[in-house]
Design a protein around this motif. Structure first.
Motif, PDB file in Angstrom:
ATOM      1  N   PHE A  41      32.697   5.726  13.863  1.00  0.00           N
ATOM      2  CA  PHE A  41      33.491   6.830  13.317  1.00  0.00           C
ATOM      3  C   PHE A  41      33.237   8.129  14.079  1.00  0.00           C
ATOM      4  O   PHE A  41      34.166   8.882  14.360  1.00  0.00           O
ATOM      5  N   ALA A  42      31.981   8.391  14.409  1.00  0.00           N
ATOM      6  CA  ALA A  42      31.657   9.595  15.173  1.00  0.00           C
ATOM      7  C   ALA A  42      32.286   9.527  16.562  1.00  0.00           C
ATOM      8  O   ALA A  42      32.815  10.524  17.060  1.00  0.00           O
ATOM      9  N   ALA A  43      32.263   8.362  17.174  1.00  0.00           N
ATOM     10  CA  ALA A  43      32.848   8.185  18.510  1.00  0.00           C
ATOM     11  C   ALA A  43      34.362   8.383  18.473  1.00  0.00           C
ATOM     12  O   ALA A  43      34.927   9.020  19.369  1.00  0.00           O
ATOM     13  N   ARG A  81      32.544  13.231  17.848  1.00  0.00           N
ATOM     14  CA  ARG A  81      31.466  13.992  17.200  1.00  0.00           C
ATOM     15  C   ARG A  81      30.136  13.778  17.933  1.00  0.00           C
ATOM     16  O   ARG A  81      29.258  13.031  17.498  1.00  0.00           O
ATOM     17  N   LEU A  82      29.997  14.436  19.060  1.00  0.00           N
ATOM     18  CA  LEU A  82      28.842  14.260  19.930  1.00  0.00           C
ATOM     19  C   LEU A  82      27.527  14.605  19.232  1.00  0.00           C
ATOM     20  O   LEU A  82      26.531  13.889  19.382  1.00  0.00           O
ATOM     21  N   ALA A  92      32.352  10.684  10.520  1.00  0.00           N
ATOM     22  CA  ALA A  92      33.736  10.880  10.975  1.00  0.00           C
ATOM     23  C   ALA A  92      34.128  12.351  10.968  1.00  0.00           C
ATOM     24  O   ALA A  92      34.881  12.802  11.834  1.00  0.00           O
ATOM     25  N   ARG A  93      33.612  13.088  10.013  1.00  0.00           N
ATOM     26  CA  ARG A  93      33.973  14.503   9.873  1.00  0.00           C
ATOM     27  C   ARG A  93      33.081  15.424  10.705  1.00  0.00           C
ATOM     28  O   ARG A  93      33.257  16.637  10.705  1.00  0.00           O
ATOM     29  N   GLY A  94      32.097  14.834  11.386  1.00  0.00           N
ATOM     30  CA  GLY A  94      31.221  15.649  12.234  1.00  0.00           C
ATOM     31  C   GLY A  94      30.226  16.488  11.475  1.00  0.00           C
ATOM     32  O   GLY A  94      29.756  17.507  11.961  1.00  0.00           O
ATOM     33  N   GLN A  95      29.864  16.055  10.292  1.00  0.00           N
ATOM     34  CA  GLN A  95      28.939  16.800   9.442  1.00  0.00           C
ATOM     35  C   GLN A  95      27.494  16.402   9.777  1.00  0.00           C
ATOM     36  O   GLN A  95      26.855  15.643   9.060  1.00  0.00           O
TER      37      GLN A  95
END
Length: 174
Positions: A75-77, A81-82, A45-48
């Motif tokens: 969460f990434a979508a 967060r590509l 979710a945080r793009g880490q």
């Protein structure tokens, strides 16, 4: 929130590595106070992207779901967060799972207007399904299912059917 969850959420890579290397925590533990999210859900979710990689290298399961049926890919979508989606796809994480409302990560990306994610997920989902077909044919075992979530889903569906039957019986005139 558990210690590993906090370390991931605060992007404390040193503490995350220490906790994982010393086996001081369960990398797949679900935090019941936060909708049963795992550390991997938080990182996605945080793009880490690097945190996602570290967690998966230490046994994090990208098929695990929260209470709503969201995987890390959902969460990434949601967050657009590509890079995380690229990484999950490269590791053969499930990108095609439906949540409890029937939405796949591609639909979540559409809802939130993340066009690059939508375009990528449409291609990646097809590639993923092809890989899963090939893996099944070759007997390659995939970590694709959150057994605990599936069991809870069955229980909810059974309870709903029982309630529907009661409602139908109660509405029949005597």
């Amino acid at each position: 929130m558990f210690e590993l969850h906090q370390a991931v959420a605060s992007e404390n890579y040193d503490l995350v590595l220490e906790l994982l290397q010393c086996n001081k925590c369960n990398v797949n533990e679900k935090d019941f106070k936060w909708d049963c999210r795992t550390p991997l859900h938080w990182a996605a979710a945080r793009g880490q992207t690097e945190m996602v990689r570290i967690l998966i290298e230490h046994g994090a399961r990208p098929c695990l779901r929260n209470n709503s049926g969201w995987t890390p890919a959902h969460f990434a979508a949601e967050s657009g967060r590509l890079e995380v989606l690229h990484l999950l796809h490269s590791l053969h994480a499930p990108l095609h799972k439906e949540d409890c409302c029937g939405d796949k990560p591609v639909r979540i990306a559409e809802i939130y207007g993340h066009k690059e994610c939508v375009n990528f997920l449409k291609i990646a989902e097809a590639e993923s399904m092809e890989y899963r077909k090939m893996a099944k044919e070759k007997g390659i075992k995939l970590d694709d299912t959150d057994e605990e979530w599936e069991e809870q889903k069955k229980e909810v569906e059974q309870n709903q059917r029982k309630q529907d039957q009661k409602d139908d019986t109660a509405s029949v005139p005597k």
